[in-house]
Design a protein around this motif. Structure first.
Motif: not given
Length: 346
Positions: A177-181, A139-143, A125-128, A146-148
């Motif tokens: 969700y994926m469309s946004m991330d 929240y929209i975030d590319w991280r 898991w990325a700390q940032d 993997l969950m999606e």
């Protein structure tokens, strides 16, 4: 048309079928109706309870759960998934397919939490990155990708195993969700809210809608597997399109025509979601004309009333000649689409 027992009895009295056939047919229809989602007390309780449970483990997840740590969240989510799948098997064995479908969807909804816990256990898991699992739904975030992806894979397996339409719901939401991330990953930062981001989102929504249509074309059962994909596909496409704005009246006219086309598609496919959002868009365009373009015009309300009356007259004309007009228009459609339109109309 709603079929009642009285209608079957009347048909039997006129010799169209005997009383035994009427009774057996009515029993078949009643048993089939039990497995068809509708506005019935038992069905409302199924979906209400399921949505509360799904919300509890997704939208309404509290920050207190973070105290369990990655291993704790992984263990808890696996226990919930195993219990949910066990409930699905138990309900299916007793012919209770609707609540079984709700529990199957609940199991899929738990997959992001399990992957989130696993990522923490493995130190991936990325700390940032985002603050915690609760942010996944806000929240929209590319991280989150993997969950999606894991959720889509789990949803595909559950759908293949159980063939229950409600399990498509978490899959469709995850695609949204994926469309946004993905947009955030491709454009970076607040790219989702840029014009390019809105275009990508609109294309993604159109692709989801076409996927729903493809499923509709291939589906030969009475189960509606495309319902949730249509809803979230149209929401994604229409939301992105409506947020783009336009600096010209021609662009706004094109937007109006797209919404009119959506209403027509909704009528042809018997999918209300197209008509609902197309109606919203059309109303918005009319509001723009009223408050901006023709704000000082005395004739605009009169002209708009005339257009409304003309549309009503067209509806009357259509109803009187619906069979002939529909048959003529369907001749222009490809065979698979024509078959789908005729089946949905029936």
């Amino acid at each position: 048309m709603k079929l009642t027992r009285a209608m079957l009895d009347e048909a039997a009295s006129q010799g169209l079928l005997d009383e035994g056939q009427a009774g057996r047919l009515w029993q078949f229809l009643q048993e089939r109706e039990q497995h068809t989602p509708g506005f019935k007390p038992a069905h409302i309780l199924y979906y209400l309870g399921g949505l509360i449970a799904i919300g509890a483990m997704s939208l309404f997840m509290t920050l207190g759960w973070e105290t369990f740590g990655g291993a704790g969240l992984l263990f808890i989510s696996i226990c919930y998934i195993v219990a949910a799948i066990g409930g699905v098997e138990w309900l299916r064995a007793r012919g209770l397919l609707l609540p079984a479908g709700v529990l199957a969807a609940f199991a899929v909804v738990l997959v992001p939490l399990a992957v989130y816990g696993l990522q923490h256990v493995l130190g991936l898991w990325a700390q940032d990155g985002p603050g915690g699992y609760r942010d996944y739904h806000y929240y929209i975030d590319w991280r989150w990708i993997l969950m999606e992806l894991a959720t889509l894979a789990a949803g595909a397996v559950v759908l293949w195993r159980y063939r229950m339409p409600f399990t498509v719901m978490p899959v469709a939401v995850t695609l949204w969700y994926m469309s946004m991330d993905l947009t955030d990953m491709l454009l970076g930062g607040s790219g989702f809210f840029s014009r390019e981001g809105k275009i990508i989102s609109a294309v993604f929504g159109a692709a989801m809608t076409l996927l729903a249509l493809w499923i509709d074309l291939r589906n030969r059962s009475s189960k509606d597997y495309a319902f949730w994909l249509y809803i979230w596909g149209v929401v994604t496409f229409w939301g992105a399109l409506s947020s783009m704005g336009s600096g010209s009246e021609f662009g706004k006219l094109v937007y109006c025509l797209v919404n009119v086309l959506m209403i027509g598609v909704g009528a042809a496919l018997s999918r209300r979601v197209f008509a609902v959002f197309g109606g919203f868009g059309l109303a918005g365009y009319m509001g723009h004309l009223s408050y901006s373009v023709f704000r000082d015009s005395l004739l605009f309300p009169v002209a708009l009333t005339a257009i409304g009356m003309a549309i009503i007259a067209a509806g009357v004309f259509w109803q009187r000649r619906e069979a002939a007009i529909g048959a003529a228009l369907r001749q222009w459609l490809p065979d698979p689409v024509r078959t789908l339109v005729e089946r949905r109309a029936a």
